[in-house]
Design a protein around this motif. Structure first.
Motif, PDB file in Angstrom:
ATOM      1  N   ASN A 133      -0.923   0.364 -11.284  1.00 57.16           N
ATOM      2  CA  ASN A 133      -0.103   0.361 -10.065  1.00 57.16           C
ATOM      3  C   ASN A 133       0.863  -0.816 -10.042  1.00 57.16           C
ATOM      4  N   ALA A 134       0.429  -1.956 -10.538  1.00 53.17           N
ATOM      5  CA  ALA A 134       1.323  -3.119 -10.585  1.00 53.17           C
ATOM      6  C   ALA A 134       2.500  -2.857 -11.527  1.00 53.17           C
ATOM      7  N   LEU A 135       2.208  -2.257 -12.682  1.00 53.56           N
ATOM      8  CA  LEU A 135       3.293  -1.923 -13.615  1.00 53.56           C
ATOM      9  C   LEU A 135       4.227  -0.876 -13.010  1.00 53.56           C
ATOM     10  N   GLY A 136       3.637   0.109 -12.315  1.00 52.78           N
ATOM     11  CA  GLY A 136       4.459   1.120 -11.649  1.00 52.78           C
ATOM     12  C   GLY A 136       5.322   0.518 -10.556  1.00 52.78           C
ATOM     13  N   SER A 144       3.420   1.317  -3.456  1.00 48.04           N
ATOM     14  CA  SER A 144       2.487   1.000  -4.552  1.00 48.04           C
ATOM     15  C   SER A 144       2.151  -0.484  -4.578  1.00 48.04           C
ATOM     16  N   LEU A 145       3.063  -1.332  -4.058  1.00 43.62           N
ATOM     17  CA  LEU A 145       2.751  -2.758  -3.933  1.00 43.62           C
ATOM     18  C   LEU A 145       1.627  -2.961  -2.926  1.00 43.62           C
ATOM     19  N   PHE A 146       1.713  -2.289  -1.775  1.00 36.86           N
ATOM     20  CA  PHE A 146       0.635  -2.363  -0.791  1.00 36.86           C
ATOM     21  C   PHE A 146      -0.688  -1.921  -1.413  1.00 36.86           C
ATOM     22  N   PHE A 147      -0.653  -0.826  -2.177  1.00 32.22           N
ATOM     23  CA  PHE A 147      -1.890  -0.319  -2.774  1.00 32.22           C
ATOM     24  C   PHE A 147      -2.428  -1.294  -3.820  1.00 32.22           C
ATOM     25  N   SER A 148      -1.540  -1.905  -4.586  1.00 34.79           N
ATOM     26  CA  SER A 148      -1.967  -2.890  -5.584  1.00 34.79           C
ATOM     27  C   SER A 148      -2.659  -4.077  -4.913  1.00 34.79           C
ATOM     28  N   ILE A 149      -2.080  -4.551  -3.805  1.00 32.68           N
ATOM     29  CA  ILE A 149      -2.694  -5.666  -3.076  1.00 32.68           C
ATOM     30  C   ILE A 149      -4.040  -5.240  -2.497  1.00 32.68           C
ATOM     31  N   ALA A 150      -4.119  -4.003  -1.984  1.00 34.82           N
ATOM     32  CA  ALA A 150      -5.381  -3.500  -1.438  1.00 34.82           C
ATOM     33  C   ALA A 150      -6.465  -3.484  -2.517  1.00 34.82           C
ATOM     34  N   LEU A 151      -6.116  -3.077  -3.731  1.00 37.61           N
ATOM     35  CA  LEU A 151      -7.073  -3.090  -4.839  1.00 37.61           C
ATOM     36  C   LEU A 151      -7.500  -4.512  -5.167  1.00 37.61           C
ATOM     37  N   GLU A 183      -4.427  -2.230   3.812  1.00 38.09           N
ATOM     38  CA  GLU A 183      -5.027  -0.982   3.345  1.00 38.09           C
ATOM     39  C   GLU A 183      -4.438   0.227   4.076  1.00 38.09           C
ATOM     40  N   ALA A 184      -4.223   0.089   5.381  1.00 40.35           N
ATOM     41  CA  ALA A 184      -3.625   1.187   6.144  1.00 40.35           C
ATOM     42  C   ALA A 184      -2.198   1.456   5.668  1.00 40.35           C
ATOM     43  N   LEU A 185      -1.427   0.396   5.444  1.00 43.88           N
ATOM     44  CA  LEU A 185      -0.071   0.555   4.919  1.00 43.88           C
ATOM     45  C   LEU A 185      -0.106   1.201   3.533  1.00 43.88           C
ATOM     46  N   ALA A 186      -1.077   0.802   2.725  1.00 43.41           N
ATOM     47  CA  ALA A 186      -1.194   1.350   1.376  1.00 43.41           C
ATOM     48  C   ALA A 186      -1.415   2.860   1.408  1.00 43.41           C
ATOM     49  N   VAL A 187      -2.310   3.310   2.280  1.00 42.37           N
ATOM     50  CA  VAL A 187      -2.646   4.729   2.319  1.00 42.37           C
ATOM     51  C   VAL A 187      -1.516   5.541   2.954  1.00 42.37           C
ATOM     52  N   VAL A 188      -1.059   5.118   4.129  1.00 49.44           N
ATOM     53  CA  VAL A 188      -0.026   5.889   4.837  1.00 49.44           C
ATOM     54  C   VAL A 188       1.244   6.006   4.005  1.00 49.44           C
ATOM     55  N   THR A 189       1.726   4.883   3.460  1.00 54.22           N
ATOM     56  CA  THR A 189       2.987   4.921   2.718  1.00 54.22           C
ATOM     57  C   THR A 189       2.835   5.598   1.354  1.00 54.22           C
ATOM     58  N   SER A 190       1.686   5.437   0.716  1.00 52.25           N
ATOM     59  CA  SER A 190       1.485   6.094  -0.586  1.00 52.25           C
ATOM     60  C   SER A 190       1.443   7.611  -0.439  1.00 52.25           C
ATOM     61  N   VAL A 191       0.738   8.074   0.590  1.00 51.35           N
ATOM     62  CA  VAL A 191       0.688   9.512   0.846  1.00 51.35           C
ATOM     63  C   VAL A 191       2.073  10.020   1.229  1.00 51.35           C
ATOM     64  N   LYS A 192       2.739   9.298   2.132  1.00 47.36           N
ATOM     65  CA  LYS A 192       4.050   9.737   2.634  1.00 47.36           C
ATOM     66  C   LYS A 192       5.084   9.820   1.506  1.00 47.36           C
TER      67      LYS A 192
END
Length: 217
Positions: free
Chosen positions: A25-28, A62-69, A89-98
């Protein structure tokens, strides 16, 4: 080993799995910001500076998700961390899905209207689909509260408003430029849908966790 083990809490929480996902995810994320390079330079030249953070939607997700991980790998010990972690984590899920769904929809909509699809389009479809799927899978390990989820939805709606009010939305296939009002409506609706989907996933994860505790001897 049962196939269901692959999305169990035990498997998903393994440090090796978390590190592999974090690295990918960080590379992405880095690749995504590079992908937005031309639009960022254009925005910096012709728009106020404060609009720049609203340009790169998918890589920020994906940055939010990387930080969540990373927060799963190294749980915060300070109280401030426990406040910020659910929001990230909420930002990671909502924005990644969206944006996972949004990017695929725009690519297919452009192709339907005559845009030629190349290998990069299929790569983007695969990577953005993975964004949405992994976010929903990892809800069961996250600590999302309704306050954090509400804030994440509000931020994403603000992002949509800035995008389509000031014209800093992600560049679309040329075939969709005359459908901008429809794209905007779809984008706003998708934010609300992603928030609802996240809430459902959080509730399901909570109920499953509660049942597992009840089943203990």
């Amino acid at each position: 080993m049962s196939i269901t083990y692959l999305w169990s809490r035990e498997f998903l929480a393994k440090r090796l799995i978390l590190w592999l996902l974090f690295i990918s995810n960080a590379l992405g994320t880095i690749y995504g910001y590079i992908w937005y390079g031309d639009q960022l330079r254009y925005t910096a030249t012709y728009h106020p500076w404060w609009q720049l953070p609203f340009v790169p939607d998918s890589p920020t997700a994906s940055l939010f998700f990387s930080i969540a991980l990373l927060l799963l790998l190294y749980p915060p010990k300070k109280l401030s961390g426990w406040v910020l972690q659910p929001l990230i984590e909420a930002l990671a899920v909502v924005t990644s899905v969206k944006y996972g769904i949004w990017a695929c929809a725009m690519i297919f909509a452009g192709a339907y209207q005559g845009n030629d699809m190349i290998w990069q389009d299929w790569m983007l479809i695969g990577s953005h689909s993975a964004m949405a799927i992994e976010a929903l899978i990892y809800v069961k390990l996250f600590h999302i509260r309704w306050t954090a989820l509400t804030a994440a939805i509000a931020w994403t709606l603000l992002n949509d408003t800035v995008d389509y009010t000031f014209g800093v939305f992600p560049w679309l296939p040329a075939q969709l430029n005359d459908d901008l009002a429809m794209v905007e409506a779809f984008t706003l609706a998708l934010t609300l849908f992603s928030g609802l989907l996240t809430w459902i996933a959080v509730k399901r994860a909570f109920l499953a966790k509660s049942r597992s505790k009840t089943d203990l001897p």
